[in-house]
Design an enzyme around this catalytic site. Sequence first.
Site, PDB file in Angstrom:
ATOM      1  N   ASP A   1       1.123  42.860  28.001  1.00  0.00           N
ATOM      2  CA  ASP A   1       2.596  40.705  28.068  1.00  0.00           C
ATOM      3  C   ASP A   1       1.435  40.296  27.817  1.00  0.00           C
ATOM      4  OD1 ASP A   1       0.571  40.485  30.397  1.00  0.00           O
ATOM      5  OD2 ASP A   1       3.044  40.676  31.511  1.00  0.00           O
TER       6      ASP A   1
ATOM      7  N   SER B   1       3.796  37.134  40.588  1.00  0.00           N
ATOM      8  CA  SER B   1       3.212  38.204  40.012  1.00  0.00           C
ATOM      9  C   SER B   1       1.998  38.008  40.007  1.00  0.00           C
ATOM     10  CB  SER B   1       3.661  39.040  38.913  1.00  0.00           C
ATOM     11  OG  SER B   1       3.673  37.021  37.715  1.00  0.00           O
TER      12      SER B   1
ATOM     13  N   HIS C   1      -0.244  38.421  32.446  1.00  0.00           N
ATOM     14  CA  HIS C   1      -0.789  38.908  33.532  1.00  0.00           C
ATOM     15  C   HIS C   1      -1.597  39.362  33.079  1.00  0.00           C
ATOM     16  CE1 HIS C   1       3.460  39.277  34.181  1.00  0.00           C
ATOM     17  NE2 HIS C   1       4.045  38.807  35.667  1.00  0.00           N
TER      18      HIS C   1
END
Length: 197
Positions: free
Chosen positions: A164, A18, A167
């Site tokens: 979060d 990601s 990221h």
Amino acid sequence: MQHARAETPVRLVALGDSLTAGYGLPDKDGFVPRLQAALAAKGIAAEIANAGVTADTASDGLARLDWSVPQGTDAVIVELGANDMLRAIKPEVTRNALDAILHRLTDRHIAVMLCGMRAAPNLGTDYGQAFERIYPELAAKYGVAFYPFFLDGVAADLSHTQHDGMHPNAAGVGVIVQRILPKVEELIARIRTQHPS
């Protein structure tokens, strides 16, 4: 015509999870487009394919390696392992997958830059040490370019991460690109030396 030949773009692939896929960001703000733009701003012609897949482990990256890195690729930025660490996968499993990726790419005479990852403190000292030494040891084994920590300057900085806390946000991607750019320039210079266009 000679000038046009000199501008042949270097073909790179960002093989990752990601963090290279640009999770949670508009396309233009992801790592790959921002890195390509930063290189272009320095007059470096590069085409970077985004082979980042959210939630991929190192073993997942190995499983899709051959079709993620097409013929004609000059170099691969390997950014894998964060999900292995978050799932507390045994470090030897991660090491074996990354070793196989580097082995296959070097066999194909493709230049590599391996990006390191750090372990979360809650996994304990033994796990952390075993995990973190995978990267410098494999980089040394294969003689590939090495960037010690992909999230350098971003990890644990809430102003540079999404909600979060993991990221990178757009500002965080900017920090990553700024810090990794000199290493990517070195990688491209090495390619140009070996394969003059």
